[in-house]
Write a protein that holds these residues in place. Structure first.
Motif, PDB file in Angstrom:
ATOM      1  N   PRO A  38       0.836  -1.203   0.000  1.00 21.73           N
ATOM      2  CA  PRO A  38       0.000   0.000   0.000  1.00 21.73           C
ATOM      3  C   PRO A  38       0.868   1.250   0.000  1.00 21.73           C
ATOM      4  O   PRO A  38       1.759   1.395   0.846  1.00 21.73           O
ATOM      5  CB  PRO A  38      -0.808  -0.130   1.296  1.00 21.73           C
ATOM      6  N   ALA A  39       0.662   2.137  -0.966  1.00 17.08           N
ATOM      7  CA  ALA A  39       1.483   3.348  -1.080  1.00 17.08           C
ATOM      8  C   ALA A  39       1.381   4.176   0.187  1.00 17.08           C
ATOM      9  O   ALA A  39       0.280   4.519   0.636  1.00 17.08           O
ATOM     10  CB  ALA A  39       1.036   4.167  -2.289  1.00 17.08           C
ATOM     11  N   GLY A  40       2.508   4.477   0.791  1.00 13.24           N
ATOM     12  CA  GLY A  40       2.517   5.254   2.020  1.00 13.24           C
ATOM     13  C   GLY A  40       2.235   4.445   3.266  1.00 13.24           C
ATOM     14  O   GLY A  40       2.228   5.004   4.371  1.00 13.24           O
ATOM     15  N   GLY A  41       1.996   3.141   3.122  1.00 14.05           N
ATOM     16  CA  GLY A  41       1.730   2.307   4.290  1.00 14.05           C
ATOM     17  C   GLY A  41       2.921   2.261   5.224  1.00 14.05           C
ATOM     18  O   GLY A  41       4.065   2.136   4.786  1.00 14.05           O
ATOM     19  N   GLN A  42       2.669   2.366   6.534  1.00 14.65           N
ATOM     20  CA  GLN A  42       3.768   2.408   7.505  1.00 14.65           C
ATOM     21  C   GLN A  42       4.594   1.133   7.422  1.00 14.65           C
ATOM     22  O   GLN A  42       4.065   0.025   7.464  1.00 14.65           O
ATOM     23  CB  GLN A  42       3.226   2.595   8.923  1.00 14.65           C
ATOM     24  N   TYR A  43       5.913   1.299   7.362  1.00 14.43           N
ATOM     25  CA  TYR A  43       6.849   0.214   7.075  1.00 14.43           C
ATOM     26  C   TYR A  43       7.746  -0.070   8.269  1.00 14.43           C
ATOM     27  O   TYR A  43       8.037   0.823   9.076  1.00 14.43           O
ATOM     28  CB  TYR A  43       7.699   0.627   5.871  1.00 14.43           C
ATOM     29  N   CYS A 246      10.920  13.628   5.833  1.00 13.32           N
ATOM     30  CA  CYS A 246       9.524  13.647   6.282  1.00 13.32           C
ATOM     31  C   CYS A 246       8.799  14.876   5.747  1.00 13.32           C
ATOM     32  O   CYS A 246       7.645  14.782   5.292  1.00 13.32           O
ATOM     33  CB  CYS A 246       9.464  13.630   7.807  1.00 13.32           C
ATOM     34  N   ALA A 247       9.470  16.017   5.795  1.00 10.60           N
ATOM     35  CA  ALA A 247       8.845  17.239   5.312  1.00 10.60           C
ATOM     36  C   ALA A 247       8.597  17.178   3.808  1.00 10.60           C
ATOM     37  O   ALA A 247       7.580  17.675   3.315  1.00 10.60           O
ATOM     38  CB  ALA A 247       9.723  18.434   5.656  1.00 10.60           C
ATOM     39  N   SER A 254       6.193   6.005   2.528  1.00  8.11           N
ATOM     40  CA  SER A 254       6.590   5.604   3.875  1.00  8.11           C
ATOM     41  C   SER A 254       8.059   5.954   4.092  1.00  8.11           C
ATOM     42  O   SER A 254       8.932   5.537   3.329  1.00  8.11           O
ATOM     43  CB  SER A 254       6.393   4.104   4.069  1.00  8.11           C
ATOM     44  N   VAL A 255       8.333   6.738   5.138  1.00  3.56           N
ATOM     45  CA  VAL A 255       9.695   7.110   5.507  1.00  3.56           C
ATOM     46  C   VAL A 255       9.891   6.722   6.970  1.00  3.56           C
ATOM     47  O   VAL A 255       9.099   7.121   7.835  1.00  3.56           O
ATOM     48  CB  VAL A 255       9.939   8.625   5.330  1.00  3.56           C
ATOM     49  N   ILE A 256      10.936   5.951   7.248  1.00  8.70           N
ATOM     50  CA  ILE A 256      11.225   5.583   8.635  1.00  8.70           C
ATOM     51  C   ILE A 256      12.691   5.873   8.948  1.00  8.70           C
ATOM     52  O   ILE A 256      13.520   6.031   8.048  1.00  8.70           O
ATOM     53  CB  ILE A 256      10.925   4.099   8.921  1.00  8.70           C
ATOM     54  N   ARG A 273      11.427   5.011  14.164  1.00  9.41           N
ATOM     55  CA  ARG A 273      10.573   6.207  14.162  1.00  9.41           C
ATOM     56  C   ARG A 273       9.977   6.391  12.774  1.00  9.41           C
ATOM     57  O   ARG A 273      10.600   6.099  11.771  1.00  9.41           O
ATOM     58  CB  ARG A 273      11.374   7.441  14.570  1.00  9.41           C
ATOM     59  N   THR A 274       8.760   6.889  12.744  1.00  5.21           N
ATOM     60  CA  THR A 274       8.108   7.241  11.484  1.00  5.21           C
ATOM     61  C   THR A 274       7.868   8.735  11.452  1.00  5.21           C
ATOM     62  O   THR A 274       8.006   9.434  12.466  1.00  5.21           O
ATOM     63  CB  THR A 274       6.770   6.498  11.340  1.00  5.21           C
ATOM     64  N   CYS A 275       7.506   9.233  10.290  1.00  2.08           N
ATOM     65  CA  CYS A 275       7.225  10.674  10.162  1.00  2.08           C
ATOM     66  C   CYS A 275       5.977  11.047  10.969  1.00  2.08           C
ATOM     67  O   CYS A 275       5.039  10.264  11.073  1.00  2.08           O
ATOM     68  CB  CYS A 275       6.999  11.026   8.699  1.00  2.08           C
TER      69      CYS A 275
END
Length: 275
Positions: A38-43, A246-247, A254-256, A273-275
């Protein structure tokens, strides 16, 4: 071993190698619909060991020896372009030499990961031999219930002292991607920002990238894969890289931020950590 026995072993090796060559030469038939993460799904990447995923995680990478987690999108990690230190025997047992060597005969190791020897993708015969091992791994990932493959160290050409080319690694990756697709698995590009659209042409479906903010190369992935990019920034680099990522992209992909060794929850060096 008798001459007759030696001939039997040699014939068996040639048959196995031919099977790999034939599989490489013939594009796999798509057996099932390929589903992307899923696009943007937390990873979360758990390559240092499996543990209960943090709250909110929907996409998870684990080593091929670990089980997938029900109800998550599970990505199966294989070290497809280098050896694992404890698994060199898998490659030395093949019917042709597949460990990259220098002119003096010494092995070419990844300078950042001792014991990981670069695999030699420089000829069709060697790629076919490599395929005999990695194709079995991919098939096992499918049987275990994973949805995608993360084939690591695609960029070994960049540290092979000219022995390997981008075309060598892409030819091998393309065969692996076709095999994964035939089993209903998506196939991730792991790093390799310099590939541009060549990655997608080779059969990659999405990208998992490390430290792209630090190297100012994130656009090279999102330009090709859009929102189908997963980004990892690490704790051994300046925190501003994660904050900037993140910005810039945190609402799209998803950025971790993780500790470099991707340790397990509870380890003193664990960080997530996630954004």
């Amino acid at each position: 071993m008798s001459t007759r026995s030696s001939l039997k072993v040699l014939t068996l090796h040639r048959c196995c190698l031919l099977a790999g060559i034939l599989m490489l030469a013939s594009p796999a038939t798509l057996a099932a619909t390929i589903i992307l993460p899923p696009a943007g799904g937390q990873y979360d990447s758990q390559l240092g060991g499996a543990y209960p995923p943090p709250d909110g995680v929907t996409v998870l990478s684990r080593d091929r020896t670990e089980p997938p987690v029900p109800d998550l999108y599970n990505i199966c990690y294989i070290n497809a372009f280098q050896t694992q230190p404890h698994e060199q025997y898998l490659w030395t047992a093949l019917p042709t030499s597949v460990l990259l060597t220098r002119p003096d005969g010494s092995f070419v190791e990844d300078p950042n990961w001792p014991g990981e020897i670069i695999l030699d993708t420089s000829t069709f015969e060697k790629r076919a031999a490599l395929f005999l091992v990695t194709a079995r791994w991919i098939a096992q990932c499918a049987r275990d219930g994973f949805q995608a493959i993360e084939a690591d160290n695609l960029d070994t050409y960049s540290r092979s002292n000219g022995a390997l080319t981008v075309a060598d690694n892409l030819a091998y990756a393309s065969a692996l991607a076709a095999h994964a697709h035939s089993l209903g698995l998506a196939f991730a590009q792991k790093n390799g920002a310099d590939l541009g659209p060549q990655g997608k042409s080779a059969g990659f479906d999405f990208a998992i990238v490390e430290s792209c903010q630090m190297y100012a190369e994130c656009d090279a992935y999102t330009d090709v894969y859009g929102r189908n990019v997963i980004e990892i920034e690490y704790t051994d680099t300046d925190p501003r890289f994660f904050e900037t990522a993140c910005a810039a992209r945190g609402e799209k992909i998803s950025v971790i931020r993780r500790d470099r060794n991707l340790t397990m929850s509870g380890d003193p060096s664990y960080f997530y950590r996630t954004c």
